[in-house]
Every structure is written in structure tokens, then in C-alpha cells.
Design a protein around this motif. Structure first.
Motif, mmCIF file in Angstrom:
data_model
loop_
_atom_site.group_PDB
_atom_site.id
_atom_site.type_symbol
_atom_site.label_atom_id
_atom_site.label_comp_id
_atom_site.label_asym_id
_atom_site.label_seq_id
_atom_site.Cartn_x
_atom_site.Cartn_y
_atom_site.Cartn_z
ATOM 1 N N SER A 22 30.857 -68.078 13.100
ATOM 2 C CA SER A 22 30.026 -68.281 11.914
ATOM 3 C C SER A 22 30.812 -69.029 10.844
ATOM 4 N N LEU A 50 23.714 -62.726 11.475
ATOM 5 C CA LEU A 50 23.228 -64.087 11.248
ATOM 6 C C LEU A 50 21.709 -64.141 11.431
ATOM 7 N N ALA A 53 19.808 -62.943 8.352
ATOM 8 C CA ALA A 53 19.733 -63.956 7.292
ATOM 9 C C ALA A 53 18.679 -65.012 7.626
ATOM 10 N N GLY A 56 15.100 -63.494 7.479
ATOM 11 C CA GLY A 56 14.625 -63.331 6.107
ATOM 12 C C GLY A 56 14.175 -64.644 5.496
ATOM 13 N N ALA A 57 14.983 -65.690 5.707
ATOM 14 C CA ALA A 57 14.621 -67.000 5.162
ATOM 15 C C ALA A 57 13.348 -67.527 5.827
ATOM 16 N N VAL A 77 18.567 -72.451 9.518
ATOM 17 C CA VAL A 77 19.538 -71.525 8.930
ATOM 18 C C VAL A 77 20.533 -71.053 9.984
ATOM 19 N N LEU A 81 24.517 -71.636 9.784
ATOM 20 C CA LEU A 81 25.454 -70.512 9.740
ATOM 21 C C LEU A 81 26.492 -70.565 10.865
#
Length: 263
Positions: A22, A50, A53, A56-57, A77, A81
Motif C-alpha cells: 500500500s 484498503l 476505504a 466507503g468512497a 481508489v 492506494l
């Protein structure tokens, strides 16, 4: 560098995993095969972090602008990442396999910085498949889309342990592939996959039928990655960091395909 005789802890493995898999700024205290082994077994934890994240986005964008944009956001995303590490490996392996050249020449092609036509075509098809599958999941509900992102990211990291089984050699010396090749026992790989399946099943309780869909899709994705591993070992003589990256993307795509087919 730690004393090679010291036993690596799971904390060493997690730092190794987050530091290499990451963009997160993590101080890697040990860079050796013992820590690499722990990192590959615990890599699904990196995937969950990861994936959370990205999920969620993607869910936020899907809620405001629709499933297709949410899917693009989640995939973007995840790529960001990881610095596109797994996608780069996928393209390189596609070029190596597609070249039809002997192992030594194919490995040299994979090490080059440019991307050939096989790599470009593979990236287009894989990313299109991932986005299309996620768009369908987000189109059903933002929760189902978010869970699909989590499942794909976790399955991708489960595949890494299977690629590093003790029966699988490194294709060439040097690099991350040689560092972690042959460091994981079958029990360790199975434990990481089983633990991930149980975690996804627990999360699936929030979406009813997903309690079964998510673990099953993860197993399908890991199976697809194992098929690619067998092909690469026969073709290249072992694994490289690129092969591990290609396995990760294959597992993620296989998982999303399975989720789409399961409805």
C-alpha cells in the motif's frame, strides 16, 4: 535489519504487508523472509483496510451520482492506494505469457518498463469487467456494492499467500517475489483464506443472502488465481512480484464475476 535468527512477529508481518502492498507510510522494521512470510499470510488484513476505504468512497459516490460512477471510484481508489502495483504486475505477466518466448526471454520482457499490446488489452478487459460488475452491485444497493468491494480487495490479498507456498519457487533471484517465494505453508494459506471467508460472512449478515455469496465468491476468486499460478509456474519456472500482482487482480476479478453471477 533484524537478526535473521529472531522469530518475526505478526506485527512485523503487518508492517511489512502495509509497507509493501500500500501507499501508507509504515515503518518496516524487518525486511527478511520471516517477516515476508507473516506478511503474506496476514495480507487479507491489508485488503480489508484498503477495501474499506475504497468501499466507503465508492458507496458515497454511488449514493450521490449512481452505481457506475461509484464503481469507477472504488476501482480507482484501490489502484491509487496500491500505486497500481497489482495492475502493473498483471500487464507485465500478460506480456510475458503472450510473447510465446522461452522463460528467460519472457521474464526479461516482464521486467521492461513499457507495456506491450497484450498488457494493454488485459488491463482494459479486467478493469472494464471490475467496473461493470461493481456497477451492478452498487445498482442494487450501496451496501451490496460496498461489500463487493471489500470481498474483491480481500480475495486479492488471499491469493498472495497461495502464490508463496513452499512448493512454489522463485522464477529469478532478487525483488519482492524472491523475498517471499516459498515462505508460506498450506496451513497458513488456508487459515488466511478461511479467516477472510468468515469475516466476509459476518459482514454479509447486514445484507441477508450475502452471508453466503461473499465467502463463496472469495473462494471462486482464489481458485481463479490458483489457475493462473499454475500457468505461470509452468511457463516461467516460478513466481515473481509481477506474478503475485497478477494473481491479486485475477482473484479480485473472479470474485466480482462470481458475485454478479450469483445475483
Amino acid at each position: 535489519m533484524a537478526d535473521p535468527g529472531d522469530r518475526a512477529t505478526w506485527g512485523d508481518g503487518l508492517r511489512f504487508g502495509f509497507g509493501t502492498l500500500s501507499v501508507l507510510r509504515v515503518r518496516v522494521r524487518r525486511w527478511d523472509r520471516a517477516a515476508g512470510s507473516r506478511a503474506m499470510v496476514s495480507a487479507p488484513a491489508v485488503g480489508l483496510a484498503l477495501g474499506a476505504a475504497a468501499a466507503g468512497a465508492g458507496a458515497l459516490v454511488a449514493w450521490r451520482a449512481g452505481g457506475p460512477l461509484g464503481a469507477v471510484t472504488a476501482v480507482g481508489v484501490l489502484a491509487g492506494l496500491t500505486r497500481g502495483l497489482h495492475l502493473d504486475g498483471l500487464a507485465d505477466v500478460a506480456d510475458g505469457l503472450g510473447s510465446g518466448k522461452p522463460a528467460e526471454d519472457a521474464l526479461r520482457i516482464m521486467k521492461q518498463s513499457d507495456i506491450g499490446p497484450f498488457g494493454v488489452l488485459t488491463l482494459v478487459l479486467v478493469l472494464s469487467a471490475q467496473i461493470a460488475a461493481l456497477a451492478g452491485q452498487f445498482g442494487h444497493s450501496t451496501l451490496r456494492g460496498a461489500l463487493a468491494v471489500l470481498a474483491a480487495a480481500t480475495a486479492a490479498r488471499c491469493a498472495l499467500a497461495w502464490g508463496c507456498l513452499r512448493s512454489v519457487p522463485a522464477a529469478r533471484p532478487g525483488g519482492l517475489g524472491a523475498m517471499v517465494a516459498g515462505t508460506v505453508t498450506p496451513v497458513g494459506a488456508a487459515a488466511g483464506t478461511l479467516g477472510s471467508a468468515l469475516a466476509l460472512a459476518a459482514l454479509g449478515l447486514f445484507d441477508g443472502w450475502s452471508v453466503l455469496r461473499l465467502p463463496l465468491a472469495l473462494v471462486v476468486g482464489a481458485g481463479c488465481a490458483r489457475l493462473l499460478l499454475g500457468r505461470c509456474v509452468r511457463r516461467f519456472g516460478g513466481i515473481t512480484g509481477d506474478v503475485l500482482g497478477a494473481m491479486a487482480e485475477t482473484a479480485a476479478t473472479g470474485t466480482l464475476f462470481a458475485l454478479a453471477l450469483l445475483g
